[in-house]
Design a protein around this motif. Structure first.
Motif, PDB file in Angstrom:
ATOM      1  N   ARG B  10       0.838  -1.216   0.000  1.00  0.00           N
ATOM      2  CA  ARG B  10       0.000   0.000   0.000  1.00  0.00           C
ATOM      3  C   ARG B  10       0.867   1.258   0.000  1.00  0.00           C
ATOM      4  N   TYR B  11       1.885   1.268   0.841  1.00  0.00           N
ATOM      5  CA  TYR B  11       2.757   2.448   0.917  1.00  0.00           C
ATOM      6  C   TYR B  11       3.538   2.654  -0.378  1.00  0.00           C
ATOM      7  N   LYS B  13       2.594   2.541  -3.254  1.00  0.00           N
ATOM      8  CA  LYS B  13       1.822   3.289  -4.254  1.00  0.00           C
ATOM      9  C   LYS B  13       1.883   4.797  -4.011  1.00  0.00           C
ATOM     10  N   LEU B  14       2.429   5.191  -2.884  1.00  0.00           N
ATOM     11  CA  LEU B  14       2.474   6.615  -2.540  1.00  0.00           C
ATOM     12  C   LEU B  14       3.802   7.222  -2.959  1.00  0.00           C
ATOM     13  N   GLU B  15       3.797   8.489  -3.305  1.00  0.00           N
ATOM     14  CA  GLU B  15       5.078   9.154  -3.527  1.00  0.00           C
ATOM     15  C   GLU B  15       5.622   9.597  -2.167  1.00  0.00           C
ATOM     16  N   TRP B  16       6.899   9.963  -2.130  1.00  0.00           N
ATOM     17  CA  TRP B  16       7.576  10.085  -0.836  1.00  0.00           C
ATOM     18  C   TRP B  16       6.926  11.119   0.083  1.00  0.00           C
ATOM     19  N   GLN B  18       3.745  11.921   0.269  1.00  0.00           N
ATOM     20  CA  GLN B  18       2.533  11.322   0.842  1.00  0.00           C
ATOM     21  C   GLN B  18       2.915  10.312   1.931  1.00  0.00           C
ATOM     22  N   ARG B  19       3.991   9.563   1.641  1.00  0.00           N
ATOM     23  CA  ARG B  19       4.435   8.574   2.619  1.00  0.00           C
ATOM     24  C   ARG B  19       4.860   9.259   3.912  1.00  0.00           C
ATOM     25  N   ASN B  22       1.969  10.355   5.936  1.00  0.00           N
ATOM     26  CA  ASN B  22       1.458   9.230   6.727  1.00  0.00           C
ATOM     27  C   ASN B  22       2.339   8.951   7.934  1.00  0.00           C
TER      28      ASN B  22
END
Lengths: 134, 124
Positions: B10-11, B13-16, B18-19, B22
């Protein structure tokens, strides 16, 4: 009183340190056995995360994170400044990329170990423990 | 038990950024959870999640940011260990440090000006 050499003799040079619920980090002072390598490979399947004490020439392997291996070595008496992260790939490759290697105060400002001398020392210890196992 | 592989997918799929967003919320959640006995049991998993999120960002996070995050991963590990040994003693420290680290991550993202917003104090 149980001394370190006696304990090593009993444990065959291997110590298991539980870092969390799922897996064990192995402390290796001599050549690993095929069973130990298989056990450490259970975590990622194709490679093993390691922390290497370049002074004591001891390796901790099998953690989910290099941090886990680093802590196992610290518990075993290593000094923080002597520990560096690496991976062992059973095809015979040593890699030098790890978050624990980012230590600007020791001159390493990247995930990758930047000092050729240090890489050589880490690789020598890793190959002594893992090469030609099984 | 948390399925870290699934979470990694799931992570991934995120760009840095966005990560890291989170990560900031995970750390803030750890701070809140540590302060409440009813939610305290989730603290070790939240700290471990923070460590994993930093690990998963190795490939695409800018190096200057990674230099800030590397010691944070270590501190999260040490806090987790201390919590598992004596959560009563470490509770206030963990709540404070998790909040400070959350703010630090937001600062790295340019979302806040300073990790801790000190109130203005006027001398009498």
């Amino acid at each position: 009183m149980l001394t370190r050499p006696m304990a090593d003799a009993i444990l065959g040079g291997v110590q298991r340190i539980r870092t969390q619920r799922r897996e064990m980090v192995l402390i290796l002072r001599e050549r690993a056995t095929p069973e130990q390598v298989a056990e450490m490979l259970q975590v990622f399947g194709t490679y093993i995360k390691l922390a290497v004490d370049v002074e004591r020439e001891v390796v901790a392997g099998g953690g989910e994170l290099h941090y886990d291996c680093e802590q196992a070595l610290l518990d075993d008496g290593s000094r923080q400044t002597d520990i560096w992260g690496a991976d062992w790939d059973p095809v015979g490759e040593v890699r030098f990329e790890s978050l624990i290697n980012i230590r600007p105060r020791q001159g390493n400002t990247d995930l990758e170990l930047q000092s050729p001398e240090l890489r050589e020392r880490v690789e020598r210890v890793v190959r002594r423990v893992f090469e030609r196992v099984g | 038990m948390i399925d870290w592989r699934r979470l990694e997918t799931r992570y991934a799929k995120l760009e840095w950024k966005q990560r890291l967003g989170n990560l900031a919320s995970t750390l803030a959640r750890a701070a809140t959870a540590a302060s409440n006995p009813r939610t305290a049991a989730s603290v070790p998993d939240l700290l471990r999640e923070g460590m994993w999120v930093i690990e998963w960002g190795r490939a695409d996070t800018p190096l200057n940011v990674l230099i800030e995050l590397a010691p944070m991963q270590k501190e999260l590990g040490l806090l987790k260990r201390a919590w598992e040994q004596n959560n009563q003693a470490v509770r206030p420290l963990l709540a404070f440090r998790s909040r400070v680290m959350s703010d630090q991550v937001l600062k790295l993202l340019g979302l806040v000006q300073s990790p801790v917003q000190a109130p203005e104090v006027t001398r009498p």
